[in-house]
Design an enzyme around this catalytic site. Structure first.
Site, mmCIF file in Angstrom:
data_model
loop_
_atom_site.group_PDB
_atom_site.id
_atom_site.type_symbol
_atom_site.label_atom_id
_atom_site.label_comp_id
_atom_site.label_asym_id
_atom_site.label_seq_id
_atom_site.Cartn_x
_atom_site.Cartn_y
_atom_site.Cartn_z
ATOM 1 C CE LYS A 155 -7.909 -7.203 9.830
ATOM 2 N NZ LYS A 155 -9.044 -7.663 10.110
ATOM 3 C CE1 TYR A 210 26.717 -11.239 15.042
ATOM 4 C CE2 TYR A 210 23.443 -11.109 13.645
ATOM 5 C CZ TYR A 210 25.239 -10.810 13.881
ATOM 6 O OH TYR A 210 25.144 -9.471 13.822
HETATM 7 C C1 PLP Z 1 -9.771 -8.170 9.226
HETATM 8 C C2 PLP Z 1 -11.144 -8.695 9.103
HETATM 9 C C3 PLP Z 1 -11.925 -8.912 7.883
HETATM 10 C C4 PLP Z 1 -11.047 -8.802 6.443
HETATM 11 O O1 PLP Z 1 -11.052 -9.922 6.840
HETATM 12 P P1 PLP Z 1 -10.173 -11.202 5.430
HETATM 13 O O2 PLP Z 1 -10.295 -12.719 5.791
HETATM 14 O O3 PLP Z 1 -9.238 -10.577 5.328
HETATM 15 O O4 PLP Z 1 -11.451 -10.769 3.896
HETATM 16 C C5 PLP Z 1 -13.289 -8.121 7.793
HETATM 17 N N1 PLP Z 1 -14.134 -8.605 9.278
HETATM 18 C C6 PLP Z 1 -13.674 -7.739 10.421
HETATM 19 C C7 PLP Z 1 -14.043 -7.956 11.488
HETATM 20 C C8 PLP Z 1 -12.258 -7.919 10.033
HETATM 21 O O5 PLP Z 1 -11.867 -8.357 11.580
#
Ligand code: PLP
Length: 368
Positions: A38, A264
């Site tokens: 993601k 700035y």
């Molecule tokens: C993002 C996510 C993961 C991955 O978690 P990490 O700590 O990055 O390994 C696994 N399961 C769900 C439901 C997530 O939202």
């Protein structure tokens, strides 16, 4: 590795392979590996990362939203893709691209079944998310019976997996809480399976769960941050290699007089003469304003150069008074030695935030 001539995010695919193999080595034979890609593969590039992991043998992928899954399909990902947080408005698209929804309450379950029926689907793979204590998304214990009845009463969908998410898998002070989550997941999933004529997969562990709770690997694990080279402790980090290096160059060097200001709002005022470097990277590239005014730093010739004054949209100025460097020299913002985690700590955030913040304007380069 090539010397940077502009701001680039270098992705080391050898490091990705190492992290994948390291995490896989923690699993029993037969446990499936779902790679979480993601948010553009945690800020790197979801399509390149997923393609490489598909080649290496990842079994499943997950994204947060439907459009992220569509991008993976268009890039040639043929393995199943779980969409963790789909919205009903995208259900039709989700089906068109053979993406698999996580369904977490009665409302979205009913909405999905309705659209799956309208699209003439049968046994469409769905994933049932159970809330075991994170209190974010998931069916509560009391909603389960009703949900299973809805599912049994239609031929449109079939439960491919039942899953849950740990709230504090990285925090061993919360071990009792995590074990309790695992136990309720076991109880609730058994109750669901008793009412089915087939066996869905079970999964619960993110990266820290993989490392800390081997008893909760079930049929599949969901690894995100570990693939990108970070654990959630210094111990975990030792076995993982950050895959992304954010590099830039020195555009201009200034010799600043005492009492002059930099940037700035004149946020930095010089108490003595100093030397500054202006770099082509700013908050629009992912270096948030909170890193300004001496908090964050970059590394030039192995030495730390703190950010002076306010972070601009497209630039930062850093203090190079004691560094022997010239215009055009390479600058490391974070990488394998000066890690995103160290930079994140300067503003009390975590590696996840800084690596996912590198904006799409920054060119990605892949090192094989
Ligand atoms: C993002 C996510 C993961 C991955 O978690 P990490 O700590 O990055 O390994 C696994 N399961 C769900 C439901 C997530 O939202």
């Amino acid at each position: 590795m090539p010397k940077a001539q502009e701001t680039v995010l270098e992705i080391d695919l050898k490091a990705l392979k190492h992290n994948f193999e390291y995490l896989k080595s923690k699993l029993q034979n037969g446990t499936k590996f779902l790679a979480v890609v993601k948010a553009f593969g945690y800020g790197s590039d979801s399509c390149e990362i997923a393609n490489y992991l598909q080649e290496l043998g990842a079994d499943y992928f997950a994204v947060a939203y439907t459009n992220e899954g569509v991008a993976l399909r268009k890039a040639g990902i043929t393995k199943p893709i779980l969409v963790l947080h789909p919205q009903a408005v995208n259900f039709k698209t989700l089906i068109t691209y053979a993406l698999e929804p996580s369904l977490y309450n009665t409302k979205v379950l009913k909405e999905f079944i309705e659209i799956a029926l309208a699209e003439k689907q049968s046994d469409y793979p769905i994933h049932i998310k159970i809330n075991t204590g994170l209190n974010r998304l998931g069916f509560c214990k009391n909603d389960i019976d009703h949900a299973v009845t809805e599912i049994r009463n239609t031929t449109a969908v079939k439960i491919t997996s039942i899953f849950s998410h740990l709230a504090a898998s990285e925090d061993l002070n919360e071990k009792a809480f995590s074990l309790n989550q695992i136990e309720s997941f076991n109880t609730i999933s058994k109750k669901i399976i008793e009412k089915l004529t087939y066996q869905p997969m079970l999964h619960m562990c993110n990266t820290s769960g993989i490392l800390n709770y081997p008893e909760a690997h079930f049929n599949m694990v969901r690894a995100g941050i570990g693939l990108y080279g970070f654990g959630n402790s210094h111990e975990e980090n030792k076995n993982l290699i950050p895959i992304a290096t954010l590099k830039t160059i020195i555009s201009q060097i200034h010799h600043i007089e005492k009492d002059a200001s930099v940037g700035y709002n004149r946020a930095f005022k010089a108490n003595s003469t100093l030397k500054t470097a202006t770099l082509p990277i700013g908050h629009a590239d992912g270096i948030g304003r909170q890193y300004g005014n001496g908090k964050g730093f970059v590394t030039i010739k192995g030495q730390q150069a703190p950010i002076l004054g306010n972070v601009c949209m497209d630039m930062i100025m850093v203090n190079i008074t004691d560094i022997d460097c010239k215009e055009g020299d390479e600058v490391i913002v974070f990488g394998q030695n000066n890690t995103a985690e160290q930079l994140a700590e300067t503003t009390n955030t975590i590696s996840y935030e800084i690596i996912t913040s590198v904006s799409q304007r920054v060119k990605r380069i892949f090192i094989k």
